[in-house]
Design a protein around this motif. Structure first.
Motif, mmCIF file in Angstrom:
data_model
loop_
_atom_site.group_PDB
_atom_site.id
_atom_site.type_symbol
_atom_site.label_atom_id
_atom_site.label_comp_id
_atom_site.label_asym_id
_atom_site.label_seq_id
_atom_site.Cartn_x
_atom_site.Cartn_y
_atom_site.Cartn_z
ATOM 1 N N SER A 39 47.178 -9.533 -42.813
ATOM 2 C CA SER A 39 48.090 -10.349 -43.613
ATOM 3 C C SER A 39 49.397 -10.638 -42.875
ATOM 4 C CB SER A 39 48.393 -9.641 -44.940
ATOM 5 O OG SER A 39 49.119 -8.446 -44.728
ATOM 6 N N GLN A 40 49.722 -9.799 -41.900
ATOM 7 C CA GLN A 40 50.977 -9.960 -41.166
ATOM 8 C C GLN A 40 50.818 -10.687 -39.837
ATOM 9 O OE1 GLN A 40 52.402 -5.947 -40.793
ATOM 10 N NE2 GLN A 40 52.984 -5.761 -42.952
ATOM 11 N N ASN A 41 49.567 -10.933 -39.422
ATOM 12 C CA ASN A 41 49.321 -11.569 -38.127
ATOM 13 C C ASN A 41 48.294 -12.685 -38.291
ATOM 14 O OD1 ASN A 41 50.662 -9.558 -35.949
ATOM 15 N ND2 ASN A 41 49.704 -8.346 -37.576
ATOM 16 N N ASP A 42 48.742 -13.912 -38.126
ATOM 17 C CA ASP A 42 47.855 -15.065 -38.303
ATOM 18 C C ASP A 42 47.005 -15.284 -37.051
ATOM 19 O OD1 ASP A 42 48.850 -15.565 -40.820
ATOM 20 O OD2 ASP A 42 50.438 -16.890 -40.085
ATOM 21 N N GLY A 43 45.756 -15.665 -37.272
ATOM 22 C CA GLY A 43 44.857 -15.951 -36.163
ATOM 23 C C GLY A 43 43.410 -15.893 -36.615
ATOM 24 N N ILE A 44 42.521 -15.985 -35.661
ATOM 25 C CA ILE A 44 41.080 -15.912 -35.919
ATOM 26 C C ILE A 44 40.633 -14.486 -35.643
ATOM 27 C CG2 ILE A 44 38.812 -16.784 -35.233
ATOM 28 C CD1 ILE A 44 40.308 -19.352 -34.302
ATOM 29 N N TYR A 45 40.000 -13.865 -36.642
ATOM 30 C CA TYR A 45 39.650 -12.450 -36.550
ATOM 31 C C TYR A 45 38.151 -12.254 -36.374
ATOM 32 C CZ TYR A 45 44.303 -10.754 -37.738
ATOM 33 O OH TYR A 45 45.644 -10.460 -37.714
ATOM 34 N N ILE A 46 37.831 -11.303 -35.497
ATOM 35 C CA ILE A 46 36.449 -10.840 -35.340
ATOM 36 C C ILE A 46 36.483 -9.312 -35.411
ATOM 37 C CG2 ILE A 46 34.377 -10.872 -33.915
ATOM 38 C CD1 ILE A 46 35.466 -13.316 -32.481
ATOM 39 N N PHE A 47 36.029 -8.772 -36.546
ATOM 40 C CA PHE A 47 35.919 -7.327 -36.730
ATOM 41 C C PHE A 47 34.492 -6.924 -36.366
ATOM 42 C CE2 PHE A 47 39.358 -8.568 -39.505
ATOM 43 C CZ PHE A 47 40.241 -7.503 -39.520
ATOM 44 N N PHE A 48 34.342 -5.905 -35.557
ATOM 45 C CA PHE A 48 32.995 -5.463 -35.188
ATOM 46 C C PHE A 48 33.027 -3.978 -34.850
ATOM 47 C CE2 PHE A 48 35.193 -6.992 -31.452
ATOM 48 C CZ PHE A 48 35.003 -5.959 -30.536
ATOM 49 N N GLY A 49 31.837 -3.382 -34.842
ATOM 50 C CA GLY A 49 31.741 -1.977 -34.483
ATOM 51 C C GLY A 49 30.944 -1.176 -35.488
ATOM 52 N N ASP A 50 31.202 0.130 -35.490
ATOM 53 C CA ASP A 50 30.522 1.073 -36.376
ATOM 54 C C ASP A 50 31.439 1.348 -37.563
ATOM 55 O OD1 ASP A 50 29.294 3.163 -37.652
ATOM 56 O OD2 ASP A 50 28.829 4.281 -35.830
ATOM 57 N N PHE A 51 31.099 0.747 -38.718
ATOM 58 C CA PHE A 51 31.956 0.864 -39.901
ATOM 59 C C PHE A 51 31.661 2.127 -40.714
ATOM 60 C CE2 PHE A 51 32.162 -3.558 -38.779
ATOM 61 C CZ PHE A 51 33.454 -3.934 -39.067
ATOM 62 N N ASN A 52 30.574 2.833 -40.383
ATOM 63 C CA ASN A 52 30.206 4.062 -41.097
ATOM 64 C C ASN A 52 30.186 3.861 -42.610
ATOM 65 O OD1 ASN A 52 29.456 6.325 -39.505
ATOM 66 N ND2 ASN A 52 31.528 6.388 -38.657
ATOM 67 N N GLU A 53 29.805 2.658 -43.025
ATOM 68 C CA GLU A 53 29.728 2.343 -44.453
ATOM 69 C C GLU A 53 28.712 1.225 -44.663
ATOM 70 O OE1 GLU A 53 29.594 3.163 -47.559
ATOM 71 O OE2 GLU A 53 31.696 3.853 -47.494
ATOM 72 N N VAL A 54 28.066 1.230 -45.824
ATOM 73 C CA VAL A 54 27.102 0.184 -46.157
ATOM 74 C C VAL A 54 27.667 -0.677 -47.285
ATOM 75 C CG1 VAL A 54 25.135 1.590 -45.442
ATOM 76 C CG2 VAL A 54 25.886 1.646 -47.834
ATOM 77 N N ARG A 55 27.048 -1.853 -47.476
ATOM 78 C CA ARG A 55 27.521 -2.764 -48.514
ATOM 79 C C ARG A 55 26.682 -2.687 -49.784
ATOM 80 N NH1 ARG A 55 29.184 -8.632 -46.800
ATOM 81 N NH2 ARG A 55 30.217 -8.304 -48.817
ATOM 82 N N SER A 56 25.436 -2.207 -49.666
ATOM 83 C CA SER A 56 24.562 -2.128 -50.840
ATOM 84 C C SER A 56 23.570 -0.990 -50.643
ATOM 85 C CB SER A 56 23.808 -3.452 -51.034
ATOM 86 O OG SER A 56 22.945 -3.697 -49.945
ATOM 87 N N GLU A 57 22.877 -0.653 -51.715
ATOM 88 C CA GLU A 57 21.919 0.452 -51.674
ATOM 89 C C GLU A 57 20.767 0.148 -50.715
ATOM 90 O OE1 GLU A 57 19.700 3.425 -54.884
ATOM 91 O OE2 GLU A 57 20.700 1.588 -55.559
#
Length: 352
Positions: free
Chosen positions: A130-148
């Motif tokens: 929110s404090q830094n404008d630009g194009i973001y690419i988040f990647f890696g091992d999030f150690n979390e799932v989105r659904s069962e």
């Protein structure tokens, strides 16, 4: 832009570093994100070994003890660094990408296991974005799932998934669909699997669709036409063309995977049966029914091999269109492999 993200689970073993290097060469990687390096101190030689040459820049977060560690490596001829932010759970590189406008933020993530620490990480990343404008690419091992459905053999934490999904939504990120296997992590026994690795990108940036290659040999396989007709004529909640095509793509990928597995098993069974019948022929005790069976299954084996060769020829033609003369090594390697499979390695006479 070609980005590779991988959890290496320790980079001390040379074969792991060579494996990563070979993938970088094969896919023309311009930015490499490595998680769980387990590097407690800077080791430039190992970094160079993973990248493959000396033309690179990097940023890293060293591990604490025997866990953690994040490493980002990039080609300075393609990506110009502006600023770096590091913590135990992420390395952010801000820069400009050759041929693309705007500032890019490449966020290499190795999320903690602790649920509370994970929530703090999502809040921290959301505040940064929110404090830094630009194009973001988040990647890696999030150690979390989105659904069962993203877990198998392990407990599903609905609160953790809700917090993760809220972060993705509030940050305005798009979860890119991944090719290959359904899960990105598996324990040694295969009893537990999860989809923990992702690419999350700014919704306003169009990274294009995931390519889907159609092989002509599929048209010769039993059941393909019926599969396409069944999926296409099945009613769904959203009848948009793009939705139906996406569903058809997934059904074809699942179907061809099962068909190829069955075909490999059938080829091995045919070879064993042919060897058995020919052994009887050597002893002059093969029946007429077995001789007829040998002729029939030989034809079936040739059909399977013909389909494999159709795929090889199509792959070689596509690579030739792309790479031209640089592809001659690939083409000749394929042909030599096929020749070696059919070659007579030797003759045994009277047991010698």
């Amino acid at each position: 832009m070609n980005i590779l993200s991988i959890n290496i689970r320790g980079g001390k073993k040379r074969r792991k570093r060579v494996w990563v290097r070979d993938m970088c060469f094969k896919h023309g990687i311009q930015f490499l994100g490595v998680q769980e390096t387990k590097m407690e101190k800077l080791e430039p030689f190992r970094i160079k070994c993973m990248w493959g040459n000396f033309c690179f820049e990097y940023a890293c977060s060293l591990s604490r003890g025997r866990s953690g560690g994040i490493l980002s490596i990039w080609d300075p001829n393609v990506l110009t660094k502006d600023q770096i932010w590091c913590s135990d759970n992420f390395v952010i590189m801000k820069g400009t990408w050759s041929g693309h406008s705007g500032d890019y933020f490449l966020v290499n993530i190795y999320s903690p296991q602790d649920p509370i620490a994970k929530i703090h990480l999502w809040v921290q990343l959301l505040e940064f974005k929110s404090q830094n404008d630009g194009i973001y690419i988040f990647f890696g091992d999030f150690n979390e799932v989105r659904s069962e459905e993203d877990r198998y053999g392990t407990l599903f934490n609905v609160h953790g998934a809700t917090a993760f999904n809220t972060f993705i939504s509030d940050a305005g990120l798009h979860d890119l669909p991944l090719g290959g296997r359904r899960y990105s992590w598996m324990n040694k026994s295969g009893s537990k699997m999860s989809l923990l690795d992702r690419f999350l990108v700014s919704s306003e940036e169009d990274f294009g669709p995931i390519p889907f290659k159609f092989f002509n040999s599929w048209m010769t396989r039993d059941g393909f036409k019926e599969l396409v007709e069944r999926v296409w004529n099945t009613e769904c909640e959203n009848d948009r063309l793009v939705v139906k095509l996406r569903k058809l793509k997934m059904e074809i990928k699942n179907w061809i995977g099962e068909v190829r597995d069955d075909e490999k098993g059938r080829i091995n069974a045919i070879k064993l049966r042919i060897d058995e019948i020919e052994g009887k022929m050597d002893r002059s005790c093969a029946s007429l029914e077995e001789l007829d069976e040998r002729t029939r299954i030989f034809g079936e084996l040739n059909d399977c091999i013909d389909r494999e060769e159709m795929d090889v020829i199509q792959k070689a033609r596509v690579k030739w269109d792309i790479e031209g003369d640089e592809n001659s090594g690939f083409f000749h390697a394929m042909i030599n492999h096929k020749r070696s499979e059919g070659a007579i390695k030797g003759v045994i006479l009277n047991g010698e």
